[in-house]
Scaffold this active site. Structure first.
Site, PDB file in Angstrom:
ATOM      1  N   ASN A 148     -63.470 -16.704 -41.390  1.00 46.91           N
ATOM      2  CA  ASN A 148     -62.185 -16.954 -40.721  1.00 46.91           C
ATOM      3  C   ASN A 148     -61.139 -15.860 -40.927  1.00 46.91           C
ATOM      4  OD1 ASN A 148     -61.550 -17.605 -43.321  1.00 46.91           O
ATOM      5  ND2 ASN A 148     -60.907 -19.705 -42.906  1.00 46.91           N
ATOM      6  N   TYR A 164     -62.024 -18.116 -56.259  1.00 42.42           N
ATOM      7  CA  TYR A 164     -62.106 -19.412 -55.572  1.00 42.42           C
ATOM      8  C   TYR A 164     -62.490 -20.553 -56.520  1.00 42.42           C
ATOM      9  CZ  TYR A 164     -61.368 -17.494 -50.898  1.00 42.42           C
ATOM     10  OH  TYR A 164     -60.805 -16.924 -49.781  1.00 42.42           O
ATOM     11  N   GLU A 222     -52.797 -15.017 -57.509  1.00 46.79           N
ATOM     12  CA  GLU A 222     -53.713 -14.210 -56.685  1.00 46.79           C
ATOM     13  C   GLU A 222     -53.269 -12.752 -56.610  1.00 46.79           C
ATOM     14  OE1 GLU A 222     -54.952 -18.171 -54.090  1.00 46.79           O
ATOM     15  OE2 GLU A 222     -53.810 -16.573 -53.101  1.00 46.79           O
ATOM     16  N   HIS A 237     -57.192 -14.718 -45.559  1.00 46.67           N
ATOM     17  CA  HIS A 237     -56.746 -15.706 -46.548  1.00 46.67           C
ATOM     18  C   HIS A 237     -55.232 -15.659 -46.652  1.00 46.67           C
ATOM     19  CE1 HIS A 237     -56.190 -17.693 -50.453  1.00 46.67           C
ATOM     20  NE2 HIS A 237     -55.442 -16.659 -50.782  1.00 46.67           N
TER      21      HIS A 237
HETATM   22  P1  ATP Z   1     -57.910 -19.608 -47.468  1.00 47.25           P
HETATM   23  O1  ATP Z   1     -57.751 -20.179 -48.855  1.00 47.25           O
HETATM   24  O2  ATP Z   1     -59.084 -18.652 -47.337  1.00 47.25           O
HETATM   25  O3  ATP Z   1     -56.629 -19.033 -46.936  1.00 47.25           O
HETATM   26  P2  ATP Z   1     -57.543 -22.199 -46.335  1.00 47.25           P
HETATM   27  O4  ATP Z   1     -56.464 -22.332 -47.372  1.00 47.25           O
HETATM   28  O5  ATP Z   1     -57.145 -22.339 -44.902  1.00 47.25           O
HETATM   29  O6  ATP Z   1     -58.255 -20.786 -46.471  1.00 47.25           O
HETATM   30  P3  ATP Z   1     -59.229 -23.713 -48.082  1.00 47.25           P
HETATM   31  O7  ATP Z   1     -59.317 -25.188 -48.005  1.00 47.25           O
HETATM   32  O8  ATP Z   1     -58.427 -23.094 -49.198  1.00 47.25           O
HETATM   33  O9  ATP Z   1     -58.716 -23.185 -46.656  1.00 47.25           O
HETATM   34  O10 ATP Z   1     -60.698 -23.153 -48.120  1.00 47.25           O
HETATM   35  C1  ATP Z   1     -60.973 -21.832 -48.570  1.00 47.25           C
HETATM   36  C2  ATP Z   1     -61.995 -21.187 -47.667  1.00 47.25           C
HETATM   37  O11 ATP Z   1     -63.217 -21.906 -47.800  1.00 47.25           O
HETATM   38  C3  ATP Z   1     -61.657 -21.256 -46.178  1.00 47.25           C
HETATM   39  O12 ATP Z   1     -60.871 -20.188 -45.739  1.00 47.25           O
HETATM   40  C4  ATP Z   1     -63.023 -21.226 -45.545  1.00 47.25           C
HETATM   41  O13 ATP Z   1     -63.483 -19.883 -45.405  1.00 47.25           O
HETATM   42  C5  ATP Z   1     -63.880 -21.943 -46.547  1.00 47.25           C
HETATM   43  N1  ATP Z   1     -64.033 -23.325 -46.132  1.00 47.25           N
HETATM   44  C6  ATP Z   1     -63.123 -24.315 -46.189  1.00 47.25           C
HETATM   45  N2  ATP Z   1     -63.620 -25.475 -45.718  1.00 47.25           N
HETATM   46  C7  ATP Z   1     -64.886 -25.202 -45.338  1.00 47.25           C
HETATM   47  C8  ATP Z   1     -65.931 -25.958 -44.783  1.00 47.25           C
HETATM   48  N3  ATP Z   1     -65.770 -27.252 -44.500  1.00 47.25           N
HETATM   49  N4  ATP Z   1     -67.091 -25.334 -44.528  1.00 47.25           N
HETATM   50  C9  ATP Z   1     -67.260 -24.033 -44.812  1.00 47.25           C
HETATM   51  N5  ATP Z   1     -66.312 -23.234 -45.345  1.00 47.25           N
HETATM   52  C10 ATP Z   1     -65.144 -23.827 -45.596  1.00 47.25           C
HETATM   53 MG    MG Z   2     -56.743 -21.939 -49.430  1.00 50.07          MG
END
Ligand code: ATP
Ligand code: MG
Length: 139
Positions: A114, A51, A128, A117
């Protein structure tokens, strides 16, 4: 042109709840073929690398702690238009905003826990996938 592979990871909350199989069933029924899969666990350091793009975000430390807190199931998936179609299948980052029938609506608890991913681009899908799988683990 968009590629035909994406990368996913069933997150620790979903693996812990025992819904990994149900999520994989939904993924396969949506037309994605599993090219590689395993169950493993990331160290805090590995989660930090995975990440790294989010290192400036306020939730980075919590995200890395959560993602290394338990078992995960990373996988490579194949389907036409894989990245975009899979993002649609998983739904919005915050399950409260996710559409009915999406994986996050069905299985996620909150924006941080959530369930799953999905890669956000073909380039990141490749990066990845290479993070978790060697060529001899892909079929
Ligand atoms: P992922 O990359 O896990 O598929 P995403 O692409 O929908 O999720 P990203 O913006 O890439 O969302 O954020 C990565 C992860 O960081 C999210 O899946 C979530 O678990 C966490 N995250 C994102 N925004 C927030 C927030 N505002 N507060 C807490 N956790 C967050
Ligand atoms: Mg993402």
């Amino acid at each position: 042109m968009s590629g035909n592979r994406t990368f996913t990871m069933i997150k620790p909350d979903a693996v812990e709840k025992g819904v990994g199989g149900a999520i994989l069933k939904q993924i396969q029924e949506a037309g994605f073929k599993i090219i590689a899969i395993k169950q493993t666990k990331m160290s805090l350091e590995q989660a930090g690398k995975f990440y790294f793009v989010h290192r400036e975000r306020p939730f980075y430390a919590d995200l890395c702690a959560f993602m290394s807190s338990g078992a995960i199931m990373p996988a490579i998936l194949e389907k036409e238009n894989a990245v975009d179609d899979f993002r649609k299948l998983i739904g919005a980052t915050n399950p409260a905003n996710a559409e009915a029938g999406t994986i996050r609506k069905n299985f996620a608890e909150s924006i941080d826990k959530n369930a799953i991913h999905g890669s956000d681009s073909d380039e990141n899908a490749q990066i990845e996938s290479n993070f978790f799988f060697s060529e001899t683990e892909r079929f």
